[in-house]
Design an enzyme around this catalytic site. Structure first.
Site, PDB file in Angstrom:
ATOM      1  N   HIS A  46       0.512  -1.311  -0.250  1.00 31.43           N
ATOM      2  CA  HIS A  46       0.190   0.434  -0.181  1.00 31.43           C
ATOM      3  C   HIS A  46       0.940   1.091  -0.148  1.00 31.43           C
ATOM      4  CE1 HIS A  46      -3.611   2.598   1.723  1.00 31.43           C
ATOM      5  NE2 HIS A  46      -2.767   3.164   1.859  1.00 31.43           N
ATOM      6  N   GLU A  47       1.714   1.258   0.572  1.00 30.21           N
ATOM      7  CA  GLU A  47       2.385   2.286   1.705  1.00 30.21           C
ATOM      8  C   GLU A  47       3.199   2.720  -0.231  1.00 30.21           C
ATOM      9  OE1 GLU A  47       2.252   4.654   2.246  1.00 30.21           O
ATOM     10  OE2 GLU A  47       0.973   3.914   5.049  1.00 30.21           O
TER      11      GLU A  47
ATOM     12  N   HIS B   9       2.254   4.326  -2.885  1.00 31.07           N
ATOM     13  CA  HIS B   9       2.103   5.508  -2.707  1.00 31.07           C
ATOM     14  C   HIS B   9       2.719   6.531  -3.314  1.00 31.07           C
ATOM     15  CE1 HIS B   9      -2.299   6.409  -0.657  1.00 31.07           C
ATOM     16  NE2 HIS B   9      -1.967   5.604   0.294  1.00 31.07           N
TER      17      HIS B   9
ATOM     18  N   HIS C 283      -5.325   6.401  -2.974  1.00 33.21           N
ATOM     19  CA  HIS C 283      -6.294   5.712  -2.390  1.00 33.21           C
ATOM     20  C   HIS C 283      -7.408   5.399  -3.471  1.00 33.21           C
ATOM     21  CE1 HIS C 283      -4.624   7.068   2.149  1.00 33.21           C
ATOM     22  NE2 HIS C 283      -4.053   5.806   1.600  1.00 33.21           N
ATOM     23  N   CYS C 284      -8.131   4.095  -3.634  1.00 39.65           N
ATOM     24  CA  CYS C 284      -8.625   3.622  -3.862  1.00 39.65           C
ATOM     25  C   CYS C 284     -10.029   2.906  -3.426  1.00 39.65           C
ATOM     26  CB  CYS C 284      -8.199   2.186  -4.388  1.00 39.65           C
ATOM     27  SG  CYS C 284      -9.267   1.362  -5.737  1.00 39.65           S
TER      28      CYS C 284
ATOM     29  N   CYS D 177      -9.225  -3.979  -2.409  1.00 38.55           N
ATOM     30  CA  CYS D 177      -7.840  -3.027  -3.250  1.00 38.55           C
ATOM     31  C   CYS D 177      -6.548  -3.021  -2.117  1.00 38.55           C
ATOM     32  CB  CYS D 177      -7.784  -1.831  -4.501  1.00 38.55           C
ATOM     33  SG  CYS D 177      -6.653  -1.330  -4.747  1.00 38.55           S
TER      34      CYS D 177
ATOM     35  N   CYS E  48      -6.334  -0.430 -10.441  1.00 42.28           N
ATOM     36  CA  CYS E  48      -4.478  -0.355 -10.026  1.00 42.28           C
ATOM     37  C   CYS E  48      -3.279  -0.353 -10.696  1.00 42.28           C
ATOM     38  CB  CYS E  48      -4.414  -0.048  -8.756  1.00 42.28           C
ATOM     39  SG  CYS E  48      -5.760   1.087  -7.185  1.00 42.28           S
TER      40      CYS E  48
HETATM   41 ZN   LIG Z   1      -2.632   5.129   2.129  1.00 39.05          ZN
HETATM   42 ZN   LIG Z   2      -7.706  -0.357  -7.247  1.00 41.97          ZN
END
Ligand SMILES: [Zn+2]
Ligand SMILES: [Zn+2]
Lengths: 448, 180
Positions: free
Chosen positions: B130-131, B134, B140-141, B146, B168
């Site tokens: 996740h990070e 970015h 964010h999704c 996701c 994504c």
């Molecule tokens: Zn985040």
């Molecule tokens: Zn996504």
């Protein structure tokens, strides 16, 4: 997401501006910062902002005064006040003067996202913001393949029928038949699909853990509970809660569950705040619930409460025509996750797959394909890659095609044995005349 | 060739790092290395809150020598915060080179529940991916399965998968295609 929503952060502390700037940018908002009230007014002149986050204590003009000035010219912008404990009174005053809400620093991340989400919801209601709606439509429902056999088509019809309503569904079937997949399909076809479906395996947890899992707990509710924890009911708010192995929960939990289903509210373990939820319930079990009710193991009132609509999943061996499709689906799935270019299943391997009895149903099939993908070599999955090839080969009558003649021979021998070679009686049972039976006995060289 | 660096800081039990590196490599299709070099985080400690300021860590991570297009994510057992929030699981520089993630609040024990290392590893993998997402400029999704769905509760981490959704994935594939 949220491309159209803009947030202006007004705070004299650089670290606060920086933190919030980062936090909201990750969410995809358009974010601006202002270091004091004058800076903020200037930015309000230049650009249209949807949401304003105002620190209440700032040197020069404070947040309350700034809010008054803005309200004189702009009634649309949503103002959220940021405050420290010391100035909560002033924050309440700001609400009276038209602030949307206030938050006390430092805030819980969940509170902040909720607050902003609610504020944007209000914005989108106001301006019929179609952009956000389009985003919501992009949520996909997964690409689970259920099958195309008549049995599964019938089940998908049931799914379509029951999905749009909010009624409770019980999904029954042997383990591994894909009960969770059907629950997800119902959720995905329901108006709740924009919110999560939250699964809980009720059979896997001891009573006390299940309670905290379902309802959450407050800080200090029991030894080691250092923080508040959100339960599955709360997580599933506006979505669907999938209670797997519902037949295995304790009498105490049955009672608690019944209470929540009836009142749609509960409190966290160790807490007394009542929490309201809007949740649709889907249950699954491989147990005979009627018998459990009879035996006094399952509450009758709970049974009637959940048993509104039932879907019964057939075992895989009763819908063999789906096996090739499912096998191909798992092949593609593991080829991509293992990054292995196995693209097809050899006919003999497929034959074995279709012949197998699959006591563990779809889950067993998936495991078999996964294991075979580990040992198999590109581009084709072969019979010898399958975990059960040896057993199938030794059970000859399973794996080898049987001719009609062989079946005829077996059957006649069986009837003769049953009638103790009484030819008239056997011919009668076989519905052929005695001469024909004599000829068959000779042809197949059958002996007493 | 550009790569992802995983830098353990105050992270005594390294047994889940190989699996983490593997999962990150699979998701981004970039080479991943686990760096072993000392990095003192004490400067980021807030004495009053007994937590570490993740934004300051992101800035300090710039001093770690990495390649021009490389990304670096620190993994730590220390509790992280940003000044305005009570805590964060992690933080990243949007479209920048650095990120940090903490397992402090990913452990079941933190919530008074029995230790579960498998679950911890899954959560660590998701938050790391996740990070890092970015750092490649992704936001964010809204798809809750996701990996880029925002999680403010640990239970929300459990709900999402460790993979990008289709939309994504398309985006990350564009972003990870840097000149080699
Ligand atoms: Zn985040
Ligand atoms: Zn996504």
């Amino acid at each position: 997401m949220n491309q159209t929503v803009s947030i202006l952060i007004v705070d004299d502390e650089e670290s606060v501006r920086h933190s919030l700037y980062n936090w909201f940018r990750e969410d995809g908002y358009v974010v601006g910062v202002a270091k004091d009230a004058y800076d903020a007014l200037e930015q309000m002149e230049k650009t249209k902002w949807d949401i304003l986050l105002l620190d209440i204590r700032m040197p020069g003009m404070d947040g309350l005064e700034l809010q008054r000035r803005i309200r004189q010219v702009n009634t649309d912008v949503i103002i959220i006040i940021m405050t420290a404990y010391a100035s909560v009174d002033t924050a309440v005053q700001s609400l009276k003067e038209g602030a949307y809400d206030y938050v006390v620093k430092p805030f819980n991340p969940d509170n902040l996202s909720h607050l902003i989400r609610n504020a944007t919801e209000q914005l989108s209601l106001k301006s019929e913001n179609t952009q956000l709606r389009n985003n919501i439509r992009q949520i996909s429902c997964g690409d689970e393949i259920v099958g195309q056999s008549p049995q599964m088509r019938r089940i998908m019809e049931l799914v379509q029928t029951v999905a749009p309503s909010d009624s409770t569904v019980v999904i029954r079937g042997e383990s591994g038949t894909g009960k969770e997949m059907i629950a997800r399909a119902i959720h995905c076809h329901s108006p709740r699909r924009y919110f999560p479906i939250v699964p809980v395996n009720c059979g896997a947890l001891p009573e006390t853990l299940l309670e905290s899992e379902l309802f959450g707990h407050e800080k200090g509710a029991f030894t080691g509970a250092q923080t508040r924890r959100k339960g599955r009911f709360e997580m599933a708010d506006r979505g669907t809660l999938f209670l797997d192995e519902i037949g295995n929960i304790s009498p105490k939990m049955q009672m608690e569950l019944l209470r929540v289903l009836e009142s749609k509210q509960f409190s966290r373990v160790g807490g007394n705040q009542t929490i309201q939820v809007d949740v649709r319930i889907i249950c699954a079990t491989n147990k005979n619930l009627e018998k459990a009710v009879e035996d006094g193991e399952f509450r009758e009132d709970l049974y009637y409460r959940i048993n509104v609509f039932t879907i019964i999943l057939p075992p895989l061996r009763e819908r063999k025509s789906d096996i090739p499709l499912l096998a191909q689906h798992f092949l593609r799935k593991y080829a991509s996750s293992m990054n292995k270019s196995i693209t097809e299943i050899a006919p003999e391997a497929m034959n074995l797959l279709v012949q197998h009895q699959w006591p563990g149903n779809i889950r067993e099939l998936e495991n078999a394909i996964e294991r075979a993908m580990v040992v198999g070599k590109p581009p084709t999955l072969k019979a010898e890659d399958l975990p059960f090839q040896l057993t199938a080969q030794s059970g000859t009558d399973e794996s080898q095609p049987i001719t009609l003649e062989e079946i005829e021979k077996k059957h006649i021998a069986q009837i003769l044995k049953k009638t103790n070679w009484n030819i008239s009686r056997a011919a009668e049972l076989l519905k052929i005349d005695r001469v024909t039976l004599y000829n068959k006995i000779k042809k197949f060289q059958l002996r007493k | 060739m550009a790569k992802v660096h995983i830098l353990p800081i105050e992270y005594p039990d390294k047994s889940n790092l190989p699996e983490l590196a593997n999962a990150v490599a699979n998701e981004f299709r970039w080479p991943v290395v686990v760096d072993e070099q000392p990095f003192d985080m004490q400067f980021a400690l807030d004495e009053r809150r007994k937590q570490y300021n993740s934004s300051q860590i992101l800035v300090a991570l710039h001093s770690v020598p990495i390649g021009t297009d490389d990304k670096i994510i620190a993994v730590t057992t220390y509790d992280l915060f940003i000044p305005i929030l009570t805590f964060v699981f992690g933080e990243a520089q949007l479209d920048g080179p650095t990120a940090v993630v903490s397992i402090f609040r990913l452990r079941q024990e933190f919530y008074g529940l029995p230790l579960d290392n498998t679950l911890l590893e899954k959560r660590l993998i998701k938050e790391t991916i996740h990070e890092l997402g970015h750092t490649f400029g992704l936001h964010h999704c809204s798809n809750y399965t996701c990996v880029l769905n925002a999680s403010t509760y640990v239970e929300e981490i459990d709900l999402k998968s460790q993979h990008f959704c289709d939309r994504c994935r398309q985006e990350i594939e564009l972003k990870t295609r840097v000149p080699l």
